[in-house]
Write a protein that holds these residues in place. Structure first.
Motif, mmCIF file in Angstrom:
data_model
loop_
_atom_site.group_PDB
_atom_site.id
_atom_site.type_symbol
_atom_site.label_atom_id
_atom_site.label_comp_id
_atom_site.label_asym_id
_atom_site.label_seq_id
_atom_site.Cartn_x
_atom_site.Cartn_y
_atom_site.Cartn_z
ATOM 1 N N VAL A 1 11.252 10.480 4.775
ATOM 2 C CA VAL A 1 10.254 9.519 4.278
ATOM 3 C C VAL A 1 10.902 8.136 4.185
ATOM 4 N N CYS A 2 10.288 7.181 4.825
ATOM 5 C CA CYS A 2 10.776 5.803 4.844
ATOM 6 C C CYS A 2 10.945 5.281 3.421
ATOM 7 N N THR A 3 11.936 4.395 3.208
ATOM 8 C CA THR A 3 12.136 3.823 1.877
ATOM 9 C C THR A 3 11.160 2.678 1.598
ATOM 10 N N HIS A 4 10.390 2.292 2.580
ATOM 11 C CA HIS A 4 9.479 1.148 2.418
ATOM 12 C C HIS A 4 8.073 1.585 2.046
ATOM 13 N N GLY A 5 7.585 2.641 2.668
ATOM 14 C CA GLY A 5 6.228 3.091 2.399
ATOM 15 C C GLY A 5 6.134 4.559 2.740
ATOM 16 N N HIS A 6 4.934 5.076 2.732
ATOM 17 C CA HIS A 6 4.817 6.501 2.972
ATOM 18 C C HIS A 6 4.603 6.806 4.448
ATOM 19 N N ALA A 7 5.690 6.801 5.179
ATOM 20 C CA ALA A 7 5.639 7.119 6.599
ATOM 21 C C ALA A 7 6.795 8.049 6.917
ATOM 22 N N LEU A 8 6.588 8.916 7.883
ATOM 23 C CA LEU A 8 7.630 9.855 8.286
ATOM 24 C C LEU A 8 8.393 9.306 9.482
ATOM 25 N N GLU B 1 13.082 3.804 14.405
ATOM 26 C CA GLU B 1 12.077 2.788 14.060
ATOM 27 C C GLU B 1 10.916 3.466 13.365
ATOM 28 N N CYS B 2 10.632 2.989 12.146
ATOM 29 C CA CYS B 2 9.531 3.558 11.374
ATOM 30 C C CYS B 2 8.197 3.291 12.076
ATOM 31 N N PRO B 3 7.319 4.302 12.118
ATOM 32 C CA PRO B 3 6.057 4.120 12.843
ATOM 33 C C PRO B 3 5.089 3.165 12.144
ATOM 34 N N LEU B 4 5.310 2.898 10.843
ATOM 35 C CA LEU B 4 4.282 2.137 10.117
ATOM 36 C C LEU B 4 4.466 0.624 10.237
ATOM 37 N N HIS B 5 5.682 0.128 9.926
ATOM 38 C CA HIS B 5 5.896 -1.334 10.007
ATOM 39 C C HIS B 5 7.121 -1.657 10.863
ATOM 40 N N GLN B 6 7.580 -0.690 11.612
ATOM 41 C CA GLN B 6 8.653 -0.910 12.595
ATOM 42 C C GLN B 6 9.991 -1.332 11.978
ATOM 43 N N GLY B 7 10.217 -0.996 10.703
ATOM 44 C CA GLY B 7 11.554 -1.177 10.135
ATOM 45 C C GLY B 7 12.510 -0.202 10.814
ATOM 46 N N ARG B 8 13.792 -0.617 10.964
ATOM 47 C CA ARG B 8 14.753 0.246 11.648
ATOM 48 C C ARG B 8 15.929 0.596 10.743
ATOM 49 N N GLU C 1 13.830 -6.089 8.819
ATOM 50 C CA GLU C 1 12.669 -6.240 7.943
ATOM 51 C C GLU C 1 11.581 -5.273 8.389
ATOM 52 N N PRO C 2 10.724 -4.843 7.488
ATOM 53 C CA PRO C 2 10.622 -5.227 6.088
ATOM 54 C C PRO C 2 11.457 -4.357 5.149
ATOM 55 N N LEU C 3 12.419 -3.624 5.689
ATOM 56 C CA LEU C 3 13.175 -2.694 4.846
ATOM 57 C C LEU C 3 14.126 -3.453 3.927
ATOM 58 N N THR C 4 14.216 -2.986 2.682
ATOM 59 C CA THR C 4 15.180 -3.571 1.751
ATOM 60 C C THR C 4 16.128 -2.501 1.215
HETATM 61 S S1 FES Z 1 6.741 2.334 5.799
HETATM 62 FE FE1 FES Z 1 8.514 2.295 7.027
HETATM 63 S S2 FES Z 1 8.733 0.189 7.523
HETATM 64 FE FE2 FES Z 1 7.012 0.217 6.183
#
Ligand code: FES
Length: 104
Positions: A44-51, A63-70, A81-84
């Motif tokens: 689970v991504c640290t930014h939002g709820h995406a696998l 690369e996260c499928p939701l906002h393309q954070g890597r 970005e947008p990962l923190t």
């Molecule tokens: S949920 Fe993964 S980059 Fe936003």
């Protein structure tokens, strides 16, 4: 138990240069096969709820499928970005084709 090596999969069950999601003792883990090595992070991504297992693996980064954070799949480091927040990684080792992982 956490702390023990758990035999989780045969490496041939992970497509080459790709990622799959598995559930190990209730933990959602992403397994990456790259250059005939296996790496593991939380799924689970640290930014939002995406696998991350729905994402795209390239050059050692997922690369996260939701906002393309890597994230770096080896260190878990947030690379863009947008990962923190970095993502948790898990140690893996191979015995022949069998992949072992430590949950601790
Ligand atoms: S949920 Fe993964 S980059 Fe936003």
């Amino acid at each position: 138990m956490s702390g023990n090596w758990i035999n989780i999969i045969n490496i041939e069950d992970i497509p080459e240069d790709d990622v799959i999601g598995v559930n190990i003792d209730g933990h959602h883990i992403a397994l990456y096969r790259a250059e005939n090595e296996v790496f593991a992070t939380d799924n689970v991504c640290t930014h939002g709820h995406a696998l991350l297992s729905d994402g795209f693996l390239e050059d050692g980064e997922i690369e996260c499928p939701l906002h393309q954070g890597r994230f770096c799949i080896k260190s878990g480091k947030a690379m863009s970005e947008p990962l923190t927040e970095d993502i948790k990684t898990y140690p893996t080792r191979m015995e022949g084709e069998q992949v072992f992982l430590k949950l601790s």
